[in-house]
Design an enzyme around this catalytic site. Structure first.
Site, PDB file in Angstrom:
ATOM      1  N   LYS A 151       0.830  -1.203   0.000  1.00 46.36           N
ATOM      2  CA  LYS A 151       0.000   0.000   0.000  1.00 46.36           C
ATOM      3  C   LYS A 151       0.866   1.256   0.000  1.00 46.36           C
ATOM      4  O   LYS A 151       0.638   2.185  -0.785  1.00 46.36           O
ATOM      5  CB  LYS A 151      -0.928   0.023   1.211  1.00 46.36           C
ATOM      6  N   ASP A 169      -6.549   1.283   1.245  1.00 47.48           N
ATOM      7  CA  ASP A 169      -6.504   1.496   2.682  1.00 47.48           C
ATOM      8  C   ASP A 169      -7.825   1.033   3.297  1.00 47.48           C
ATOM      9  O   ASP A 169      -8.631   0.378   2.636  1.00 47.48           O
ATOM     10  CB  ASP A 169      -6.218   2.965   3.004  1.00 47.48           C
TER      11      ASP A 169
END
Length: 259
Positions: A151, A169
C-alpha cells in the site's frame, strides 16, 4: 442389450477438444456495469477535479516516511508530528544524523512510534546504502525498504512519480465491499479488481476519490447517503437514499479537513 444413444456432436467435441472443457473466464468482481462505472467516476471527477492526498510532504523521501508512519494512524495525526520532523530531516542523511532516539521524540504522539522510528532509520540507511539516497520508482524496489508494504509503495508511486496505482486502505477496503464496487477479503483482491474495472481515463485519481469519499461521505460508522453524489447508482444494501446529492465541485477546504 439396451441401445445406447448416439453421442451428440457437442459431447464429442467436449472430449476431443480440451479447450472446450474449460470454464468461462470469471466475470469482473463488481456489481456495476461498464456504463455505471463510467458514471460513478465521472461524478467523482466533477466533485473533486484535483483530489490530493492529505499527508504533508516536501519530496519523495518525506512522502515515504509519512506514509510509513500513517499505518494505524490518521493523516492529521501524522501531519502534526512530521511538520517539525521534516523541517530538520528531509533527506535520508539528515534523518540518520538525527538518530532513532530523536526521531522517537518527534513522532511519539503516533501509535507504534517506537517501532516506526526504528523503521524510519532503517529505511533511511537502506536508501543511502542501496539506492544512492534516491527513492526508487518501482514497487518491487520500494517494498524492500523497512516499514514499506504494498500500500505504501502504491501511494509513493502515484503521488511522487505519477504512476497510476490503487492503494487500498481501510476506506477503500470498506467501500469496495459495502457498495459492492470491488468485493474482496483482502486488499490485494480489491486492488486487482479496481485496477481492472476503473475506466482508464479516471484511474490516476481513482484511489484518492475513493479514499475521500469513504472519509467524508461513506463513513465507517454511518454512511451519509444524503450527501452522496452516486446514491442513485449505489448498490449497497445499507443505503438510505436513492436520490443523489447535487453534483457540484466541493470547496477546497472540504477536502482537507481533519478527521
Amino acid at each position: 442389450m439396451t441401445d445406447q444413444k448416439p453421442k451428440s456432436s457437442a459431447q464429442t467435441l467436449k472430449k476431443s477438444n480440451p479447450m472446450a472443457r474449460r470454464k468461462p473466464a470469471a466475470r469482473r468482481r463488481t456489481a456495476y456495469s461498464k456504463a455505471e462505472l463510467e458514471e460513478i467516476f465521472r461524478r467523482f471527477s466533477i466533485q473533486r477535479p484535483e483530489p490530493k492526498g492529505e499527508l504533508e510532504h516536501v519530496n519523495p523521501f518525506t512522502l515515504v516516511v509519512a506514509v510509513a508512519l500513517s499505518a494505524q494512524a490518521t493523516d492529521a495525526g501524522v501531519n502534526k508530528a512530521t511538520r517539525a520532523l521534516f523541517k530538520v530531516a528531509d533527506t535520508p542523511e539528515k534523518m540518520l544524523a538525527l538518530g532513532e532516539e530523536k526521531v522517537r521524540e518527534y513522532i511519539k504522539t503516533i501509535g507504534l512510534f517506537r517501532n516506526k522510528a526504528k523503521n524510519v532509520i532503517a529505511l533511511s540507511q537502506k536508501l543511502v546504502d542501496d539506492f544512492g539516497s534516491v527513492v526508487p520508482r518501482t514497487r518491487e524496489e520500494l517494498v524492500t525498504l523497512p516499514g514499506v508494504g504494498r500500500k505504501t509503495a502504491n501511494v509513493v508511486m502515484s503521488m511522487a512519480f505519477g504512476i497510476p496505482t490503487m492503494a487500498v486502505d481501510t476506506h477503500i477496503l470498506r467501500i469496495g465491499n459495502r457498495i459492492k464496487l470491488a468485493p474482496g477479503k483482502t486488499p490485494d483482491e480489491i486492488e486487482d479488481t479496481l485496477m481492472r474495472i476503473v475506466p482508464k481515463q479516471y484511474l490516476f485519481h481513482a484511489h484518492h476519490w475513493l479514499i475521500l469519499h469513504g472519509r467524508y461521505c461513506c463513513k465507517a460508522r454511518k454512511p451519509e447517503c444524503e450527501r452522496c453524489v452516486i446514491a442513485d447508482i449505489c448498490k449497497s444494501p445499507e443505503k438510505t437514499v436513492d436520490v443523489p446529492a447535487p453534483l457540484v465541485e466541493l470547496p477546497q477546504q472540504m477536502i482537507g479537513v481533519s478527521e
